[in-house]
Scaffold this motif. Structure first.
Motif, mmCIF file in Angstrom:
data_model
loop_
_atom_site.group_PDB
_atom_site.id
_atom_site.type_symbol
_atom_site.label_atom_id
_atom_site.label_comp_id
_atom_site.label_asym_id
_atom_site.label_seq_id
_atom_site.Cartn_x
_atom_site.Cartn_y
_atom_site.Cartn_z
ATOM 1 N N ILE A 28 69.793 13.719 62.735
ATOM 2 C CA ILE A 28 68.539 13.260 63.367
ATOM 3 C C ILE A 28 68.748 12.695 64.774
ATOM 4 O O ILE A 28 67.776 12.514 65.504
ATOM 5 C CB ILE A 28 67.855 12.181 62.489
ATOM 6 C CG1 ILE A 28 68.836 11.036 62.209
ATOM 7 C CG2 ILE A 28 67.352 12.762 61.185
ATOM 8 C CD1 ILE A 28 68.156 9.739 62.071
ATOM 9 N N LYS A 29 70.038 12.456 65.135
ATOM 10 C CA LYS A 29 70.300 11.863 66.454
ATOM 11 C C LYS A 29 69.719 12.757 67.563
ATOM 12 O O LYS A 29 70.002 13.950 67.611
ATOM 13 C CB LYS A 29 71.814 11.701 66.652
ATOM 14 C CG LYS A 29 72.154 10.626 67.664
ATOM 15 C CD LYS A 29 73.654 10.521 67.869
ATOM 16 C CE LYS A 29 74.364 9.991 66.645
ATOM 17 N NZ LYS A 29 75.822 10.138 66.731
ATOM 18 N N TYR A 64 71.303 19.616 57.648
ATOM 19 C CA TYR A 64 72.021 18.624 56.844
ATOM 20 C C TYR A 64 71.596 18.764 55.387
ATOM 21 O O TYR A 64 70.398 18.798 55.080
ATOM 22 C CB TYR A 64 71.716 17.201 57.332
ATOM 23 C CG TYR A 64 72.273 16.150 56.402
ATOM 24 C CD1 TYR A 64 73.658 16.035 56.212
ATOM 25 C CD2 TYR A 64 71.448 15.301 55.680
ATOM 26 C CE1 TYR A 64 74.178 15.097 55.329
ATOM 27 C CE2 TYR A 64 71.962 14.364 54.809
ATOM 28 C CZ TYR A 64 73.330 14.264 54.635
ATOM 29 O OH TYR A 64 73.846 13.354 53.752
ATOM 30 N N ASP A 65 72.583 18.900 54.518
ATOM 31 C CA ASP A 65 72.299 18.922 53.075
ATOM 32 C C ASP A 65 73.420 18.175 52.370
ATOM 33 O O ASP A 65 74.583 18.585 52.442
ATOM 34 C CB ASP A 65 72.201 20.373 52.565
ATOM 35 C CG ASP A 65 71.623 20.423 51.159
ATOM 36 O OD1 ASP A 65 72.144 19.703 50.284
ATOM 37 O OD2 ASP A 65 70.661 21.167 50.935
ATOM 38 N N PRO A 66 73.104 17.071 51.694
ATOM 39 C CA PRO A 66 74.168 16.293 51.055
ATOM 40 C C PRO A 66 74.777 16.990 49.847
ATOM 41 O O PRO A 66 75.825 16.572 49.353
ATOM 42 C CB PRO A 66 73.438 15.009 50.611
ATOM 43 C CG PRO A 66 71.995 15.396 50.517
ATOM 44 C CD PRO A 66 71.763 16.490 51.517
ATOM 45 N N GLU A 125 73.966 24.612 63.237
ATOM 46 C CA GLU A 125 75.054 23.636 63.350
ATOM 47 C C GLU A 125 74.978 22.735 62.119
ATOM 48 O O GLU A 125 73.886 22.302 61.727
ATOM 49 C CB GLU A 125 74.821 22.812 64.626
ATOM 50 C CG GLU A 125 75.975 21.931 65.009
ATOM 51 C CD GLU A 125 75.596 21.070 66.212
ATOM 52 O OE1 GLU A 125 75.800 19.859 66.127
ATOM 53 O OE2 GLU A 125 75.077 21.635 67.214
ATOM 54 N N LYS A 126 76.145 22.481 61.492
ATOM 55 C CA LYS A 126 76.122 21.724 60.230
ATOM 56 C C LYS A 126 76.364 20.245 60.538
ATOM 57 O O LYS A 126 77.367 19.900 61.150
ATOM 58 C CB LYS A 126 77.239 22.272 59.335
ATOM 59 C CG LYS A 126 77.146 21.888 57.905
ATOM 60 C CD LYS A 126 78.085 22.809 57.120
ATOM 61 C CE LYS A 126 78.651 22.204 55.882
ATOM 62 N NZ LYS A 126 77.894 21.214 55.192
ATOM 63 N N ALA A 127 75.429 19.396 60.146
ATOM 64 C CA ALA A 127 75.623 17.955 60.345
ATOM 65 C C ALA A 127 76.307 17.381 59.118
ATOM 66 O O ALA A 127 75.991 17.751 57.990
ATOM 67 C CB ALA A 127 74.274 17.279 60.558
ATOM 68 N N GLU A 128 77.254 16.457 59.350
ATOM 69 C CA GLU A 128 77.991 15.870 58.223
ATOM 70 C C GLU A 128 77.247 14.675 57.634
ATOM 71 O O GLU A 128 77.587 14.207 56.551
ATOM 72 C CB GLU A 128 79.401 15.447 58.668
ATOM 73 C CG GLU A 128 80.312 16.611 59.054
ATOM 74 C CD GLU A 128 80.424 17.682 57.966
ATOM 75 O OE1 GLU A 128 80.371 17.340 56.774
ATOM 76 O OE2 GLU A 128 80.539 18.878 58.328
ATOM 77 N N ILE A 164 65.777 20.611 66.336
ATOM 78 C CA ILE A 164 65.178 20.529 64.998
ATOM 79 C C ILE A 164 66.263 20.103 64.020
ATOM 80 O O ILE A 164 67.332 20.729 63.963
ATOM 81 C CB ILE A 164 64.639 21.906 64.529
ATOM 82 C CG1 ILE A 164 63.794 22.586 65.601
ATOM 83 C CG2 ILE A 164 63.880 21.777 63.206
ATOM 84 C CD1 ILE A 164 62.442 22.024 65.800
ATOM 85 N N ALA A 165 65.981 19.075 63.240
ATOM 86 C CA ALA A 165 66.913 18.671 62.181
ATOM 87 C C ALA A 165 66.354 19.174 60.851
ATOM 88 O O ALA A 165 65.332 18.676 60.370
ATOM 89 C CB ALA A 165 67.050 17.153 62.154
ATOM 90 N N VAL A 166 67.009 20.190 60.298
ATOM 91 C CA VAL A 166 66.564 20.733 59.007
ATOM 92 C C VAL A 166 67.211 19.909 57.909
ATOM 93 O O VAL A 166 68.437 19.797 57.831
ATOM 94 C CB VAL A 166 66.977 22.223 58.865
ATOM 95 C CG1 VAL A 166 66.695 22.727 57.453
ATOM 96 C CG2 VAL A 166 66.249 23.077 59.893
#
Ligand code: NAD
Length: 446
Positions: A386-387, A366-368, A377-380, A330-332
């Motif tokens: 979304i990968k 992910y939050d810009p 897990e924090k996406a940069e 899941i990509a939040v």
């Protein structure tokens, strides 16, 4: 109405010779301090956190708020604004604005410990003829039953005779704080006419409109506003769930209903967060025995239920699309409590992410704007998030998420991709055409 002593303070306000201290340099205190400095006053902000003090003294805003960095930098370099850990600054000032946090404790009762600690330190340094303004949100009766007696006991002075005291609640919304501060009409409630008049003159130097009242009425009015909004959002959320069952789109229902001249339904969402709306209804009601059922706590329950509804929708979508919840990703998108702010306080993303993680789902956030990922897990970057994701879960309506390039995103995701749009910012037709299973809050599922 004013005597010679209070006339002198008003003169200091008019000619800007009055020195001001702001206690608490957070989301409210920093815009307050920067705007009063910009109006020409010498302003010192006091905080208990060294990093915040250092940032301000370096001319940098420790919070992300449009225009604030520039305003702080300009006024620090002009010598009108500085920060300190020391309460001794109060002894050299004429006015104090208190904007420390007033959260709920774990039993959902007001935690006034930050305010009371600040008052103790202010009391030790309070001089005759100072004006003390509380702008933190407080439960009804706090000014007359807690703040006034505390300051009088600490100083041996009498409020309204030896010093002045007012409640001036804050109405800013993060993301629009500077404009709101100046343009939203400001309630000013003193403990007596002199306190009201002095506080009113002070705030008129920055705010376009000031409305005078008494402290107790201002306390209730502040809480009544935010409770109204919480109830209205609960109604929109309830409506969204009803519309899902009736197979009509809540957004179209609200749009049509709001063409009625006396109707203004708010927007539904994944829950209510932030420093004010989930808290203020408890402040308003904590001393009153409410009848059961009552609309205020029912609204709170509905809004607190919304994260569960989003989780149920996500699980249903995974199941209907044939995804294995043990392996699905899941990509939040969005952890801040609302769009275009960096603030994660009481964000609905927190319970949603926590439950997804507890269920064993691979959850990436992910939050810009916001650093918080609530254990996910924090996406940069958006691409990282979304990968190979199976499902995109949109929880915050940041402007970066409003025009997602769905055709590109589709290529990075796993087959049978899902979008759960808890903020209703995605074009359903486009998403469906590109092969997404689209689940919008308040819209019948595919
Ligand atoms: N954030 C908003 O948009 C908003 C809007 C309206 C009202 N309010 C109310 O304003 C108040 C402040 O909210 P906030 O969001 O700015 O909180 P915040 O947590 O961002 O800031 C509070 C600051 O006060 C400091 N502080 C705490 N105790 C202190 C002490 N004894 N001396 C000096 N500094 C101290 C903290 O370190 C912190 O930096 C709350 O009552 C809140 O409910 C907030």
């Amino acid at each position: 109405m004013l005597d010679a002593k209070s006339e002198k303070i008003v003169k200091g306000i008019c000619d800007r010779s009055l020195c001001l201290v702001v206690v608490g340099s957070g989301y409210v205190g920093l815009p307050t301090a920067a705007l009063f400095a910009d109006a020409g006053f010498q302003v010192v902000v006091i905080d208990v956190k060294q990093d915040l003090v250092n940032a301000v003294n370096n001319g940098v805003s420790p919070i992300k708020e449009p225009g604030l960095n520039e305003l702080i930098s300009y006024n620090v370099h002009a010598g009108r604004l500085k920060a300190t850990l020391s309460y001794e600054a109060i002894a050299r000032s004429d006015a104090v604005i208190i904007s420390v946090q007033t959260p709920l404790n774990k039993n959902r009762k007001p935690n006034l410990s930050y305010l009371m600690n600040a008052l103790k330190k202010i009391g030790k340094n309070l001089k005759k003829n100072m004006i003390i303004v509380v702008s933190s949100t407080i439960p009804p009766g706090t000014i007359n039953e807690r703040v006034k007696p505390t300051l009088e006991a600490l100083t041996g002075m009498k409020a309204e005779a030896d010093f002045y005291l007012a409640y001036v609640p804050e109405r800013i919304a993060p993301g629009n704080a500077l404009k709101d501060f100046v343009e939203s009409p400001r309630l000013v409630g003193g403990i007596g006419p002199k306190s009201t008049k002095i506080a009113s003159e002070l705030f008129k130097t920055v705010c376009k409109t000031v409305i005078e009242t008494d402290a107790s009425t201002a306390e209730v009015a502040k809480l009544a506003e935010n409770t109204y909004r919480d109830i209205n959002i609960a109604y929109a959320n309830q409506l969204a769930i009803i519309c899902e069952k009736l197979n009509v789109d809540v957004m179209e229902v609200i749009r049509l209903a709001n063409t009625h001249p006396r109707v203004n339904i708010h927007l539904p969402g994944p829950g209510v967060g932030g420093p004010c709306l989930p808290k203020d209804p408890y402040f308003l009601t904590h001393m009153s025995k409410l009848p059961r059922p009552n609309i205020i706590m029912t609204a709170r329950k509905i809004n607190d239920y919304m994260p569960n509804h989003i989780i149920k929708t996500t699980l249903k979508a995974l199941e209907k699309t044939g995804k294995n919840i043990k392996t699905a990703k899941i990509a939040v998108l969005g952890t801040a409590y609302k769009g275009n702010v960096d603030d994660p306080r009481l964000s609905p993303a927190q319970p949603i992410i926590k439950t997804l993680l507890n269920l064993g789902l691979k959850t990436v956030a992910y939050d810009p704007k916001c650093e918080e990922s609530f254990g996910a897990e924090k996406a940069e970057s958006l691409n990282d998030a979304i990968k190979k994701a199976d499902c995109i879960l949109i929880l915050t309506d940041h402007k970066e998420f409003e025009h997602l390039k769905l055709s590109e995103i589709r290529q990075y995701m796993n087959p049978n991709p899902i979008i759960i749009d808890a903020r209703r910012i995605i074009d359903k037709e486009e998403a469906t055409r590109l092969g997404f299973k689209y689940y919008g809050l308040g819209k019948h599922s595919p």
